[in-house]
Design a protein around this motif. Sequence first.
Motif, PDB file in Angstrom:
ATOM      1  N   THR A  29      -3.582   2.733  10.179  1.00  9.73           N
ATOM      2  CA  THR A  29      -4.867   2.836   9.917  1.00  9.73           C
ATOM      3  C   THR A  29      -5.153   3.495   8.575  1.00  9.73           C
ATOM      4  OG1 THR A  29      -5.186   3.236  12.536  1.00  9.73           O
ATOM      5  CG2 THR A  29      -6.856   3.864  11.053  1.00  9.73           C
ATOM      6  N   ALA A  30      -4.261   4.438   8.197  1.00 11.18           N
ATOM      7  CA  ALA A  30      -4.359   4.783   6.750  1.00 11.18           C
ATOM      8  C   ALA A  30      -4.423   3.916   5.926  1.00 11.18           C
ATOM      9  CB  ALA A  30      -3.266   5.987   6.692  1.00 11.18           C
ATOM     10  N   GLU A  31      -3.380   2.969   5.967  1.00  6.85           N
ATOM     11  CA  GLU A  31      -3.346   1.860   4.787  1.00  6.85           C
ATOM     12  C   GLU A  31      -4.789   1.095   4.787  1.00  6.85           C
ATOM     13  OE1 GLU A  31      -0.316  -0.693   6.568  1.00  6.85           O
ATOM     14  OE2 GLU A  31       1.487   0.927   5.737  1.00  6.85           O
ATOM     15  N   MET A  90       0.813  -1.267  -0.002  1.00  2.00           N
ATOM     16  CA  MET A  90       0.038   0.085  -0.082  1.00  2.00           C
ATOM     17  C   MET A  90       0.804   1.255   0.071  1.00  2.00           C
ATOM     18  SD  MET A  90      -2.918   1.591   0.101  1.00  2.00           S
ATOM     19  CE  MET A  90      -4.019   0.065   0.080  1.00  2.00           C
ATOM     20  N   THR A  91       0.622   2.092  -0.946  1.00  2.00           N
ATOM     21  CA  THR A  91       1.363   3.257  -1.117  1.00  2.00           C
ATOM     22  C   THR A  91       0.505   4.649  -0.210  1.00  2.00           C
ATOM     23  OG1 THR A  91       2.200   2.768  -3.247  1.00  2.00           O
ATOM     24  CG2 THR A  91       2.424   5.236  -2.494  1.00  2.00           C
ATOM     25  N   LEU A  92       1.477   4.959   0.677  1.00  2.00           N
ATOM     26  CA  LEU A  92       0.919   6.237   1.443  1.00  2.00           C
ATOM     27  C   LEU A  92       1.319   7.603   0.970  1.00  2.00           C
ATOM     28  CD1 LEU A  92       0.634   4.918   5.183  1.00  2.00           C
ATOM     29  CD2 LEU A  92      -1.198   4.819   3.302  1.00  2.00           C
ATOM     30  N   HIS A  93       0.396   8.631   1.068  1.00  2.00           N
ATOM     31  CA  HIS A  93       1.184   9.641   0.941  1.00  2.00           C
ATOM     32  C   HIS A  93       1.182  10.268   2.607  1.00  2.00           C
ATOM     33  CE1 HIS A  93       1.329  10.596  -3.177  1.00  2.00           C
ATOM     34  NE2 HIS A  93       0.009  10.633  -3.540  1.00  2.00           N
ATOM     35  N   VAL A  94       2.153  10.882   2.975  1.00  2.00           N
ATOM     36  CA  VAL A  94       2.358  11.501   4.226  1.00  2.00           C
ATOM     37  C   VAL A  94       2.628  13.054   4.088  1.00  2.00           C
ATOM     38  CG1 VAL A  94       3.459  11.287   6.625  1.00  2.00           C
ATOM     39  CG2 VAL A  94       2.698   9.259   5.044  1.00  2.00           C
ATOM     40  N   GLU A  95       1.870  13.877   4.550  1.00  2.00           N
ATOM     41  CA  GLU A  95       2.212  15.240   4.354  1.00  2.00           C
ATOM     42  C   GLU A  95       2.471  15.681   5.917  1.00  2.00           C
ATOM     43  OE1 GLU A  95      -0.298  17.464   1.558  1.00  2.00           O
ATOM     44  OE2 GLU A  95      -1.281  15.573   1.289  1.00  2.00           O
ATOM     45  N   ARG A  96       3.665  16.217   6.169  1.00  2.00           N
ATOM     46  CA  ARG A  96       3.890  16.688   7.515  1.00  2.00           C
ATOM     47  C   ARG A  96       4.236  18.030   7.694  1.00  2.00           C
ATOM     48  NH1 ARG A  96       6.005  11.626   9.468  1.00  2.00           N
ATOM     49  NH2 ARG A  96       6.640  10.237   7.837  1.00  2.00           N
ATOM     50  N   GLY A  97       4.237  18.409   8.943  1.00  2.00           N
ATOM     51  CA  GLY A  97       4.012  19.773   9.067  1.00  2.00           C
ATOM     52  C   GLY A  97       3.442  20.768   8.753  1.00  2.00           C
ATOM     53  N   ASP A 157      -2.998  26.074  12.972  1.00  2.00           N
ATOM     54  CA  ASP A 157      -3.819  27.271  13.790  1.00  2.00           C
ATOM     55  C   ASP A 157      -2.930  28.577  13.955  1.00  2.00           C
ATOM     56  OD1 ASP A 157      -1.667  26.798  15.741  1.00  2.00           O
ATOM     57  OD2 ASP A 157      -3.351  26.900  17.357  1.00  2.00           O
ATOM     58  N   ALA A 158      -3.450  29.557  14.452  1.00  2.00           N
ATOM     59  CA  ALA A 158      -2.688  30.876  14.219  1.00  2.00           C
ATOM     60  C   ALA A 158      -1.673  30.722  15.168  1.00  2.00           C
ATOM     61  CB  ALA A 158      -3.538  31.938  14.879  1.00  2.00           C
ATOM     62  N   THR A 159      -1.290  30.072  15.847  1.00  2.00           N
ATOM     63  CA  THR A 159      -0.141  30.059  16.933  1.00  2.00           C
ATOM     64  C   THR A 159       0.970  29.160  16.389  1.00  2.00           C
ATOM     65  OG1 THR A 159      -0.701  28.001  18.177  1.00  2.00           O
ATOM     66  CG2 THR A 159      -1.606  30.010  18.831  1.00  2.00           C
ATOM     67  N   GLY A 160       0.847  28.518  15.044  1.00  2.00           N
ATOM     68  CA  GLY A 160       1.842  27.726  14.374  1.00  2.00           C
ATOM     69  C   GLY A 160       1.760  26.308  14.817  1.00  2.00           C
ATOM     70  N   LYS A 161       0.950  25.736  15.307  1.00  2.00           N
ATOM     71  CA  LYS A 161       0.867  24.227  15.774  1.00  2.00           C
ATOM     72  C   LYS A 161       0.770  23.520  14.312  1.00  2.00           C
ATOM     73  CE  LYS A 161       1.150  23.542  20.090  1.00  2.00           C
ATOM     74  NZ  LYS A 161       2.429  24.281  20.083  1.00  2.00           N
ATOM     75  N   LEU A 162       1.397  22.273  14.401  1.00  2.00           N
ATOM     76  CA  LEU A 162       1.670  21.507  13.210  1.00  2.00           C
ATOM     77  C   LEU A 162       0.701  20.190  13.221  1.00  2.00           C
ATOM     78  CD1 LEU A 162       5.456  21.799  12.913  1.00  2.00           C
ATOM     79  CD2 LEU A 162       3.741  23.216  11.824  1.00  2.00           C
ATOM     80  N   LEU A 163       0.561  19.698  12.110  1.00  2.00           N
ATOM     81  CA  LEU A 163      -0.381  18.317  12.146  1.00  2.00           C
ATOM     82  C   LEU A 163       0.271  17.545  10.892  1.00  2.00           C
ATOM     83  CD1 LEU A 163      -2.551  18.276   9.630  1.00  2.00           C
ATOM     84  CD2 LEU A 163      -4.038  19.233  11.470  1.00  2.00           C
ATOM     85  N   ASP A 164       0.221  16.215  10.858  1.00  2.00           N
ATOM     86  CA  ASP A 164       0.259  15.376   9.631  1.00  2.00           C
ATOM     87  C   ASP A 164      -0.707  14.899   9.494  1.00  2.00           C
ATOM     88  OD1 ASP A 164       2.977  16.164  10.321  1.00  2.00           O
ATOM     89  OD2 ASP A 164       3.545  14.254  11.680  1.00  2.00           O
ATOM     90  N   VAL A 165      -0.679  14.471   7.654  1.00  2.00           N
ATOM     91  CA  VAL A 165      -1.983  13.825   7.290  1.00  2.00           C
ATOM     92  C   VAL A 165      -1.333  12.841   6.540  1.00  2.00           C
ATOM     93  CG1 VAL A 165      -3.638  13.978   5.655  1.00  2.00           C
ATOM     94  CG2 VAL A 165      -3.066  15.955   7.014  1.00  2.00           C
ATOM     95  N   TYR A 166      -2.062  11.452   6.635  1.00  2.00           N
ATOM     96  CA  TYR A 166      -1.701  10.232   6.101  1.00  2.00           C
ATOM     97  C   TYR A 166      -3.085   9.703   5.457  1.00  2.00           C
ATOM     98  CZ  TYR A 166       1.847  10.270  10.075  1.00  2.00           C
ATOM     99  OH  TYR A 166       2.450  10.673  11.149  1.00  2.00           O
TER     100      TYR A 166
END
Length: 242
Positions: free
Chosen positions: A53-55, A1-8, A12-21
Amino acid sequence: MTLHVERGIVYDATGKLLDVYRRANAESDPVMLLWHGSGPDERTVLEPLARATAELGVVVFVPDWRSDAPDGGRAHLLASIAFLRARAQAFCGDPHRVLLAGWSRGAQAASGIAVDVSAADGWRPSAVACLATGYGRPTPTSARVPLEAVVNGDLDPIPFWLMHGVNDELVDVEHSREFAGVLRDHAWPVHLHELETNHAGIVMTQYDPNLRRCIPAAGGHAIKAGQRVAAILARAARGIMS
């Protein structure tokens, strides 16, 4: 299974980060917002579970947040919900099929959204998955106590998926057993899954005392339990209650 992972990704306005799988060929897959525990800004701890889970066909959003913030992290958590609602489709996710999930303190926060319609300005997820937490105190997202809120009976029930390691050394499995019983007694859909692992293993990790944080598990009970948790989360995201 090929995943796309987009990081950083700033959410939000304070610069908090998230990743998407997500799967490379995702098309309107169900979505999961997954909150880590009390360690500040530890989204990477949940990467093994997010990948697994993304897989299985779920678009997984994993944000940083800080439980040591003056508000207990509430603003961060609510901002991650707002980002997901606004941007789920941009990541090939279905904004109408959202599983809100969390581990430890993050799971407690997720339960607060489920039992308090005012916590996120009236928004509630399709279902909630809580991994290894308790339900007898106010949560980072709501002043309501989940156990008491369910007993009061003034809410529209949504499905709860509870997962807990029987060897959890930090949060006793009895907390999930008790909450599952209360949910059933008050006609809330609930699945309780007890797994042969500990507090870190339920998210496919192991605790490293030198780093003072969890790292990906090398094998054993944590891998087996984490794979099962990923399968349960994928079912929950799809709304499969059987």
